[in-house]
Design an enzyme around this catalytic site. Structure first.
Site, PDB file in Angstrom:
ATOM      1  N   GLY A  81     -63.389  -0.718 -22.860  1.00  0.00           N
ATOM      2  CA  GLY A  81     -63.223  -1.594 -24.018  1.00  0.00           C
ATOM      3  C   GLY A  81     -64.524  -2.184 -24.515  1.00  0.00           C
ATOM      4  N   CYS A 100     -75.105  13.885 -19.866  1.00  0.00           N
ATOM      5  CA  CYS A 100     -76.077  14.608 -19.068  1.00  0.00           C
ATOM      6  C   CYS A 100     -77.380  13.829 -19.057  1.00  0.00           C
ATOM      7  CB  CYS A 100     -76.302  16.004 -19.650  1.00  0.00           C
ATOM      8  SG  CYS A 100     -74.778  16.960 -19.892  1.00  0.00           S
ATOM      9  N   ASP A 143     -69.163  21.577 -27.887  1.00  0.00           N
ATOM     10  CA  ASP A 143     -69.829  20.743 -28.884  1.00  0.00           C
ATOM     11  C   ASP A 143     -71.329  21.005 -28.908  1.00  0.00           C
ATOM     12  OD1 ASP A 143     -70.209  19.565 -26.382  1.00  0.00           O
ATOM     13  OD2 ASP A 143     -70.020  17.513 -27.107  1.00  0.00           O
ATOM     14  N   ILE A 151     -66.953  19.072 -21.286  1.00  0.00           N
ATOM     15  CA  ILE A 151     -66.330  20.017 -22.213  1.00  0.00           C
ATOM     16  C   ILE A 151     -66.916  21.408 -21.952  1.00  0.00           C
ATOM     17  CG2 ILE A 151     -66.113  20.658 -24.644  1.00  0.00           C
ATOM     18  CD1 ILE A 151     -66.050  17.717 -25.334  1.00  0.00           C
TER      19      ILE A 151
END
Length: 621
Positions: A367, A2, A104, A58
């Site tokens: 990665g 965010c 979370d 989430i």
């Protein structure tokens, strides 16, 4: 992921709720799913502002921010993801805390309520947050260990202000900050501005692994985590079981970071790092989306390798091809998104790939960070020879080897870079020069700017312990400067500009701690880099990917500056409207430009840095 903004201000400050709304509006791309703003009464007529832009990953329907608990007098604005939030929730529930959401954010609020300012040490994830603690009349702020999430601060006589991006701080009712000329001097060396400075005088970065507390009109900072490579290695090789243990640790990090309530995928270059991440993702989800970008110049494109990996793991694969026109079109806009020069040409294709990915996902794994944790660059091999090489008489190194090496064709660029840098005896200067633009001598020749002192002090990246190994010393420098101030800043801004979240499993701090406990040879063995990852990869990825030479994500800027971007380059650096030309000796600058566009020398790194510095000045100075 965010965007956050806010501040704590005294009665003289002109900041209002409308100011906070403007601060949030300019970072709408970071959180298009909603926003929130709150104002609280502080001590002695001080006021506290917390603002939030939301990208819902989430608990999309809940977890709105700022999240407040009026009874506890706590309010939180939070950017990032806490990957171990369910584990922390279980601990907190056992201590008597109750939860109303599967979020979370709520876990972070309760973690502060339980552990106070020590909550940051318990978090496994990427984060930047601010908590107003009304009961204790303090504002607590923290940033994650490696600096995956941004956090900028501005202090003046009227208060302390914070934001995810500098553009929010530029909305404050105060004079626009001046250009920080000492940061320009650093930029010419590094090609980015090392923290805590920025190109704006008075605006700085909260350092990675650091928390800050405002209380009674005073701001104090504490470094709560130090990258483990700062100190010498003191552990064993796990009796030969280090490779499977490493793979287990990496797999756990990937699994944790796949937690999402929205569609996700992966950026796939076809190299060792991203291919390993995709391989591990397919262990936990059979329908992985992958996204790759290439260039119309075939010699620079890795799409073929990415295709091999995608077919091997049967991913839902998407490809994008770009050319120089895309760079010219997007570059000024991306400087605006970054509020800083676009330090790597690869920023543009990453942004365009993120835009493509955003059509079907809201989060990707990458990665990034593997080279800085595992020792993946040629410099990690070459640096071990610096002390021995410098035992050679100077007249041989500088008078014979250096000129001979510089006369080699462009195809020998790595050898040329190695010899040039191994000749630099001052190790902090050498570390900057491996990936940088100019040595101190070259800066003094090119620019009329002069900065007293070197600004090293006892802070990262030069506070490594004296008896550390050569490899750990340069890795620590990478982890505390090159990584947070360049690569992670790039990754955050370019993906957030497209309103998607990127996650980097190689930077899981528990994985980094495990790797740091191993002998150096598990990272660099002989001339082979990332040895432990290559060994682990034998059971995961196709052999042709495992054994291919390291290419890196190279953009054909060298060719573009000699062809389709030549006029664009000359206009910005040599034209009448150039804002930065006064920084430089015009004869030296014109020689550098001419040598490159006419094919006598390759100055692509320096010219890219100068071009972006000019674009930044046109927008901000």
């Amino acid at each position: 992921m965010c965007g956050i903004a806010g501040g704590v201000v005294n009665p003289k400050s002109l900041m209002t709720g409308a100011t906070l709304e403007r601060m949030l509006q300019v970072i709408e791309h970071r959180g298009p799913d909603g926003h929130g703003a709150r104002e609280f009464a502080g001590p002695a007529d001080w006021r506290v502002f917390l603002g939030h832009r939301r990208l819902a990953i989430i608990d999309p329907d809940g977890a709105r921010q700022p999240m407040c608990d009026d009874a506890a007098q706590l309010a939180l604005t939070f950017n990032g993801e806490i990957y171990n939030f369910r584990e922390l929730r279980a601990q907190l529930e056992a201590m008597g805390h109750r939860f109303t959401r599967d979020s979370d954010t709520e876990v972070l609020l309760r973690a502060y309520q339980q552990w106070g300012e020590q909550c940051a040490e318990r978090l496994r994830g990427m984060f930047a947050f601010a908590i107003w603690d009304g009961r204790n009349q303090r504002l607590f702020m923290a940033r994650d260990r490696f600096g995956e999430k941004p956090f900028f601060l501005l202090e003046d006589a009227d208060g302390v202000y914070f934001a995810s991006e500098i553009k929010s701080l530029l909305q404050l009712p105060r004079a626009k900050p001046d250009v920080n000329l000492s940061a320009v001097w650093d930029y010419l060396a590094y090609r980015y501005v090392p923290g805590p400075r920025t190109l704006f005088r008075g605006i700085r970065k909260l350092a990675p692994g650091t928390c800050a507390t405002w209380h009674a009109g005073k701001l104090t900072e504490r470094r709560y985590w130090i990258a483990p490579d700062r100190s010498p290695q003191r552990h064993s090789d796990l009796n030969g079981n280090a490779v499977p243990a490493f793979l287990d640790q990496l797999d756990q990090a990937v699994k944790l970071q796949m937690v999402s309530d929205v569609p996700f995928g992966a950026f796939l270059s076809g190299g060792l790092d991203s291919s390993t991440i995709v391989a591990l993702m397919t262990r936990h989800n059979s329908k992985v989306k992958t996204f790759s970008v290439g260039f119309s110049e075939g010699g620079y494109s890795e799409l073929g390798y990415a295709g091999v990996v995608a077919r091997h793991f049967n991913t839902d694969h998407h490809e994008l091809v770009i050319d120089s026109r895309d760079v010219i079109e997007h570059l000024p806009r991306l400087v605006g998104y970054r509020d800083a020069p676009v330090t790597e040409p690869s920023d543009i294709p990453i942004y365009m790939l993120a835009k493509e990915a955003s059509k079907s996902v809201k989060m990707v794994l990458t990665g990034e960070g593997s080279d800085e944790i595992l020792g993946g660059y040629p410099k990690h091999v070459f640096e071990r020879f610096a002390a021995s090489y410098q035992l050679m008489p100077g007249f041989i190194r500088h008078g014979l080897i250096q000129p001979l090496t510089q006369s080699l064709p462009y195809g020998f660029r790595r050898a040329k870079t190695a010899i040039t840098n191994l000749n630099i005896e001052d190790w902090p200067e050498r570390y900057a020069r491996w990936f940088g633009a100019c040595s101190r001598r070259e800066r003094e020749e090119l620019t009329v700017l002069r900065v007293n002192g070197d600004g090293r002090g006892d802070a990262p990246p030069f506070d490594t312990e004296p008896n550390n190994s050569t490899l750990r010393r340069i890795l620590y420098s990478d982890q505390t400067s090159w990584l947070p101030d360049n690569l992670l800043e790039r990754g955050d801004r370019m993906t957030m500009a497209a309103s998607i979240e990127s996650r980097v499993p190689f930077l899981d701090h528990e994985l980094a701690g495990f790797v740091s406990s191993l002998p150096d040879s598990y990272r660099v063995k002989g001339l082979k880099t990332k040895w432990v990852l290559r060994e682990a990869g034998k059971s995961l990825i196709p052999e042709q990917i495992l054994n291919r030479p390291k290419v890196g994500f190279r953009v054909p800027v060298n060719r573009w500056f000699q062809g389709p971007m030549k006029g664009y380059l000359r206009d910005h650096l040599q034209g009448a409207d150039s804002k930065t030309r006064g920084y430089f000796d015009p004869q030296v600058l014109d020689r550098v430009v001419g040598d490159h566009v006419e094919g006598r020398q390759n100055h692509e790194k320096l010219l890219w840095a100068l071009l972006n510095l000019e674009i930044w000045h046109r927008q901000y100075a």
